[in-house]
Design a protein around this motif. Sequence first.
Motif, short mmCIF file in Angstrom:
data_model
loop_
_atom_site.label_atom_id
_atom_site.label_comp_id
_atom_site.label_asym_id
_atom_site.label_seq_id
_atom_site.Cartn_x
_atom_site.Cartn_y
_atom_site.Cartn_z
N UNK B 395 0.84 -1.21 0.00
CA UNK B 395 0.00 0.00 0.00
C UNK B 395 0.87 1.25 0.00
N UNK B 396 1.88 1.20 0.82
CA UNK B 396 2.76 2.33 0.97
C UNK B 396 3.47 2.66 -0.34
N UNK B 397 3.95 1.60 -1.00
CA UNK B 397 4.66 1.81 -2.27
C UNK B 397 3.70 2.38 -3.31
N UNK B 398 2.49 1.83 -3.36
CA UNK B 398 1.51 2.33 -4.33
C UNK B 398 1.24 3.80 -4.07
N UNK B 399 1.11 4.13 -2.80
CA UNK B 399 0.81 5.51 -2.45
C UNK B 399 1.97 6.43 -2.82
N UNK B 400 3.19 5.98 -2.53
CA UNK B 400 4.35 6.82 -2.84
C UNK B 400 4.49 7.05 -4.34
N UNK B 401 4.33 5.95 -5.08
CA UNK B 401 4.44 6.08 -6.54
C UNK B 401 3.36 7.03 -7.05
N UNK B 402 2.16 6.87 -6.51
CA UNK B 402 1.04 7.73 -6.92
C UNK B 402 1.36 9.18 -6.62
N UNK B 403 1.90 9.39 -5.43
CA UNK B 403 2.20 10.75 -5.00
C UNK B 403 3.24 11.39 -5.91
N UNK B 404 4.30 10.63 -6.23
CA UNK B 404 5.33 11.29 -7.04
C UNK B 404 4.85 11.48 -8.48
N UNK B 405 3.99 10.59 -8.95
CA UNK B 405 3.41 10.82 -10.29
C UNK B 405 2.50 12.04 -10.27
N UNK B 417 -6.04 8.92 -16.81
CA UNK B 417 -6.42 8.18 -18.01
C UNK B 417 -6.37 6.67 -17.79
N UNK B 418 -5.57 6.25 -16.82
CA UNK B 418 -5.41 4.80 -16.65
C UNK B 418 -6.73 4.16 -16.22
N UNK B 419 -7.61 4.97 -15.64
CA UNK B 419 -8.94 4.45 -15.28
C UNK B 419 -8.91 3.48 -14.12
N UNK B 420 -7.75 3.33 -13.48
CA UNK B 420 -7.69 2.45 -12.32
C UNK B 420 -7.18 3.24 -11.14
N UNK B 421 -7.49 2.75 -9.96
CA UNK B 421 -6.97 3.44 -8.79
C UNK B 421 -5.61 2.87 -8.46
N UNK B 422 -4.58 3.48 -9.05
CA UNK B 422 -3.24 2.95 -8.85
C UNK B 422 -2.67 3.36 -7.51
N UNK B 423 -3.34 4.29 -6.84
CA UNK B 423 -2.83 4.77 -5.56
C UNK B 423 -2.98 3.75 -4.44
N UNK B 424 -3.68 2.67 -4.74
CA UNK B 424 -3.85 1.63 -3.73
C UNK B 424 -3.33 0.32 -4.27
N UNK B 425 -3.03 -0.61 -3.34
CA UNK B 425 -2.63 -1.93 -3.80
C UNK B 425 -3.82 -2.56 -4.54
N UNK B 426 -3.53 -3.53 -5.40
CA UNK B 426 -4.65 -4.13 -6.14
C UNK B 426 -5.63 -4.80 -5.18
N UNK B 427 -6.83 -4.94 -5.67
CA UNK B 427 -7.92 -5.47 -4.87
C UNK B 427 -7.59 -6.86 -4.30
N UNK B 428 -6.95 -7.68 -5.16
CA UNK B 428 -6.73 -9.06 -4.73
C UNK B 428 -5.38 -9.24 -4.07
#
Lengths: 553, 594
Positions: B395-405, B417-428
Motif C-alpha cells: 500500500x505504501x509503495x503504491x501511495x508513494x508512486x502515486x504521489x510522485x506521479x 487516463x489509466x482508469x484504475x486506482x493505482x494509488x492503492x494496492x490491487x484489490x486481490x
Amino acid sequence: MTALVEGAKRLVGKGSSDVATRVQGLQQAVESARGRLDEATVEETAGVVERSGARLKLSAEHTVVALAGATGSGKSSTFNALTDLDLAAVGVKRPTTSWTMACTWGAEGAADLLDWLGVPPRHQASRSSMLDSPANDDEELRGLVLLDLPDHDSTEVAHHVEVDRLVKLTDVLVWVLDPQKYADAAIHDRYLRPLASHKDVMLVVLNHIDEVPEDRRESMVADLERLLKADGLDGVPLFTTSARHGDGIAELKKELARRVAAKKAVRDRMIADVKDAAQRLQEQSGTAKPGDVARARKSELVDAFADAAGVPTVVHAVDTATRVRARQATGWPVTKWLARLRPDPLRRLHLDLGAGGKELTAGPRSSLPEATLVERARVDTVVRAVADDASEGLAQPWAAAIRHASVSRLDDLNDALDRAVGGTDLGVGRTPVWWKLVRVLQWLLFFVAVAGGLWLAGLAVMGYLQLPDPSTPDYLGLPVPTLMLLGGVVAGVLVALLSRLSAAIGARRRASSADRRLRDAIGEVTEELVIAPIETELDAYRRTRDGLAAALR
Amino acid sequence: MSTPATPTDMITALVRLREALQAAYLPLDLPGVDQRRKDQREMVDQIEDYVLPRLIQIDAPLLTVVGGSTGAGKSTLVNSLVGTRVTEPGVLRPTTRSPVLVHNPVDADWFDKERILPDLARTTGATGDPGALQLVPSDAVPQGLAILDAPDIDSVEEHNRTLAAQLLAAADLWLFVTSAARYADQVPWDYLKAAAERSTAVAIVLDRTASEAIGEVSAHLARMLTTRGLKDSPLFTVAEGNVDGDGLLPPDAVSDIRGWLHSLAADSNARAAVVKQTLEGAIRTLSHHAHDVADASAEQAAMVARLRKDVDRAYDEAVKSVDEASADGTLLRGEVLARWQEFVGTGELLRSLETKVGWIRDRIVGAVKGRPQQVEKVTVAVESGLETLILEHAEDAAEHAHESWSSVEAGRNLLEDSGRDLGRASRDFRARAERAVRDWQRGVLEMVRTEGSDKRSTARVLAFGVNGLAVALMIVVFASTAGMTGAEVGIAGGSAVVGQKLLEAVFGDQAVRRLAANARKDLNRRVTGLLDTERRRYLAVLDDLKVDPKAAENIRSVARRIDDLRFAAHIAPTPAEESSLQMIAPDEVHGERA
C-alpha cells in the motif's frame, strides 16, 4: 463581509441580499478550498469574489456597458453614434482605438466606478456636462457608463490584455460584429463561447449592415444566429446597425436605456460570474455527501493503537503486579517473604515509580517496547481504512487531502502513545481496606499461633523439668495452647488461600479497569492524531460544498 | 536549376526524416507539447504534400495558393483572375466547400493524387466536402502555373483552418489576401511571420479597400510588412469595386496581379527561382524544427524515465523494507514472540520427544479444550505478521508512486487516463499475499522434511515433529540478521537461540545455516514477485505510451544529414536568394512601397 452586505443593500431592493449570499458562499468556498483544490482554479474564483465585492461597494446607480469587438467592426463609430459626439477616433488605419474611452450619462457617483474600471480621466466624458445635448435621451440613459474598448484581434497584444481585463469588470457587454468578421474564431472561441453563461448581460450588434446587399441580409442574420446558438448564446438580442448611417442605433439605444433603467444588469452580471466560478470549482470539488468515520472503525483504530502502545503487556503486568502485591499484603506471614523475590512487572516497565520517582523524571516515560514494524503496519492499515471511509465518494483532491491529513501527525505516534500510557493512572497504587484488615488478622493469627506455641513450649519445658503440671484450660476437649497453635496456623494458611482467591478476582478487575482507562487515553490519542485532522478536512469540504451550494442556489 | 546536387540523397534523407518524425510519439502532457504535436503533424504533412513531390519533379507547374482571412474576398479574386466563376463566393461566413485548383489543361497530369496533396480526394465538380480537391482546367491560367483557392485561416470552422495551413504549406507561392478591415489582424500575421521565417515566396493582395482609403492603408500595410521581414514581397491593391452579375471584379482591378502571374509563368528562370526559394526555405525550416520535435521527444523520454524511476524507487524500497523487517528480529516481537515462547515454554516442542501416546493425549486435550495446537498458533502468528507487513508496504509503495506521479502534470494525466486506482494496492493483493506466505511456510516445511529424509537424523526429525522444526526454522530466519544490540533484540535473539540450538542438534550447524539462508532467499523471492506484479501495473501504463528513447537521436541525426546535404549543394546560401520575387515584380508595385 458586512461591507459587502451593505453594498448589496445599496444595490437596490429585491434580490440584493441574494447576490451577497451568493458571493459570501463563494468566498466561504474559496477560503476552505484554498490549498486543497487546484490552485489556479481557486485563485481565479478568489478573483471573482474580490471583483464582485469591489463592484458591490461602488455605485449601484450606474450600469457599465462595454462595446467590444474586432478591429474595424465599428465599435468607435457605434460609440460616437450612441453618444451623438465625436469622442472616439474613427479611421481606416488598423487598429484605430488603443485605449478605452468612457462616456457617462449622469456623472455623480461615477468617478469611483471609472477609477475602479481603470479609465483615466482624460479618456472620460460626461454626457450631461455637454450642453449641446437634447435633454430627452439624457434622461432615459441616465446611469449609463458606456465604454469603447480596443480590439481583441489585432497584432497589438496590449489591446487584447485591456479587453480581457475590462470584459471581466463590465456589467453589460455589447459585441459589435461586422459582415466580414462575424465568423472569426478569435471572437467565438475566445470570448463568446466561454461567456455563454453570461448571455443575460450580453447584446450582439451586427454593424456595417449597409455593406451587405439587401437581399442577403436576412440570410446573414440567420447565419449569425446559427453561430451564436452553436456558442450556447441562443436568445441573445441581436441588432443590425449601420453606425455610419445611423440605422438601428435608435433601437440599440432603447435597449440600453431599458437595461439601465431596470438596474438589474449589475446583479445579473455578478450572479452569472459567481455561478460560473462556483460551477468550475464544483466540478473539481464534487457534490458528494461527506463520509463519516464509523464507530466500529474507531474502535478498530483504538485496538491497533493499543497494541502498538503495548497495552496488553501493561494490562498483563497490572494483573500480575496486583496478585504479587496482594500476596505480600495478605499472605501468611511465614511464607509471604517469598513473594518479594518475584520482581514487580510494573516497576520493570517503569510504570509505577511511586511519588518520588515521578518527581525525578520530568514526564512519565515508560520503557515499554516501541511499536514494532508489524504493529506499526497494522496502525497504518487501519488509518488508511479510516481515511477511506471518510473520503468515500468524495472527489479526488479531497480524498487526497483527507489521506494526507490522516497520516500528517503519525510521526508523533510513539511519543503520544507513550505519554498516554505513562500518564494513565493504572489504579494499582491503592491498597484495598480488606488487605489491611487481612494483614492485621494474619498477624493476629500468627501471634495467636506463636502464643500457643510458646505456651506449649512452656508446658513442655515444665514437663521436662518435672515441674507440677499446671492446669491447662481446654476447649471442646482440646487444650487451648494446642488449639491456638494449630488453629492459628490453619486459619492463617486458610485466610491466605482465600485472600489469594479474592485477590485474583480483584486483580482481574483491576486489570480490566486499567485496560479501560488505557483505552480511553489511547482513544484520545487517536482523536488527536487521526480523527481530528480528518475532521478538519471534512469540515473544510463541508464548508466548500455548502458555500458552493449557496453560490449556485 | 541549382537543386541540391544529389537530389536522391536528399529525397532519401527526407523520407527518413518523415519516418523518424512519425516514430516520435509525444503522448505525455508536458508544457508546450501541444505546439510540438502540431509542428510534428504539419511537418509530416509538408514533407508528404510538398517537399517530396516538389523534389521529385522540380519542373512541375508553380502552385500558387490564394490564402487569407474569411471574408477578405479570396474567391472573388480567384474568379476575377481566371475570368470565369470557378469557385463560389458567399456572404455567409465561414464558407465551407472543397478547395478549388485552377490549372492550364496541359498541366492536368501534374495534379493527380499520387503526386501532390495525397490525402485529398480529387473531384471535378463543386462539392461541399472539405476533404476533396476540386480540379478546374482553364485556358485563362498560363501553362506552368496553377492557382489554388484555399479556405480561410481564421474562422470558427476548425477544419478550414487546418486545411488552409496544410495547403499553404504545400504552396510554391502564397498569394495572401487581406482587406482594409483585416490587415492588422493577428492570425494572418502569424502566418506571414512563419512565411518570412522560412523564406516562402509571398505576394500580398490588399483587397476590398475603399478607394479613398487605399493610399493610407497600403502605406501602413507596407510599413508593417517591412518591419516584419517581408519587405521583398510584392504588394498589390484591389479597390472595393462593383462586382458584375457573375461576381467578378472588373478586369482592370486585377490586371496587375494577372500580369505579374503571367510574366512569372512565362519566365522559367524566375519560376525556378521562386520554387527554389520556397523549397529550400521549407527544407531548412524542416531540419531546423526537427530539432524542436527531437527536444520534445527527448523530454518525453526523460519524463518516462523519471516516472519509471519513481515507481522503481517506491517498490524497491518496499521490497527492501520487507526483506529487512523479516530478518532483523522485528517480527519476533509481539504476537509471534509470545506464541513462540508459549510453544517453547509449554514444552510442546520437547514433548514431541515423547511417544505417540503423549501426542495422542495432547491432541485429545487440545480437542477437548477447543484450542489449536501451539505450533499452529505460531504458524498463524507468523502468517498474519508477515502478511500485514507485506500488505502495508505494498500500500505504501503504491501511495508513494502515486504521489510522485501526481506531482507532475503528465503523471497526473496518466493516472487519470489509466482508469484504475493505482494509488492503492490491487484489490486481490491481500489474497495473493496470504497465498504467498502460506506457500513459503509450506516450502519451509518441505525443506525441513527433505533435509531430514536423507540423513541419519531422520529418527530425530520424526521425534521432534517436522512442524515444530519448521516453525523453529522460521524463527531462526526472522532473527537471522538481528545483531545483539539493545535488550529487546537480545530477548528476540535469545528466543531464536533456542530454536537454533534445537535445529543444530538435529541437522548440524552447517545445514542449519544453509537452510536458514535458503528459506530467507525463498521468502525474498516471493515478496519480490508479489510486489513486482504491483509494480507492473504502473510500468504497463508507461509501456503503453510507446515512447522511444532513441527517437530524438534518430530525428537529430537525420536533420544533421539534411543540413549536410544542403550545405554540400551550395556552399553559401545567400540572403539575396530570398528576393527572387523582386526581379519579376512589376515596377508600379515597387513604387507604391517607397
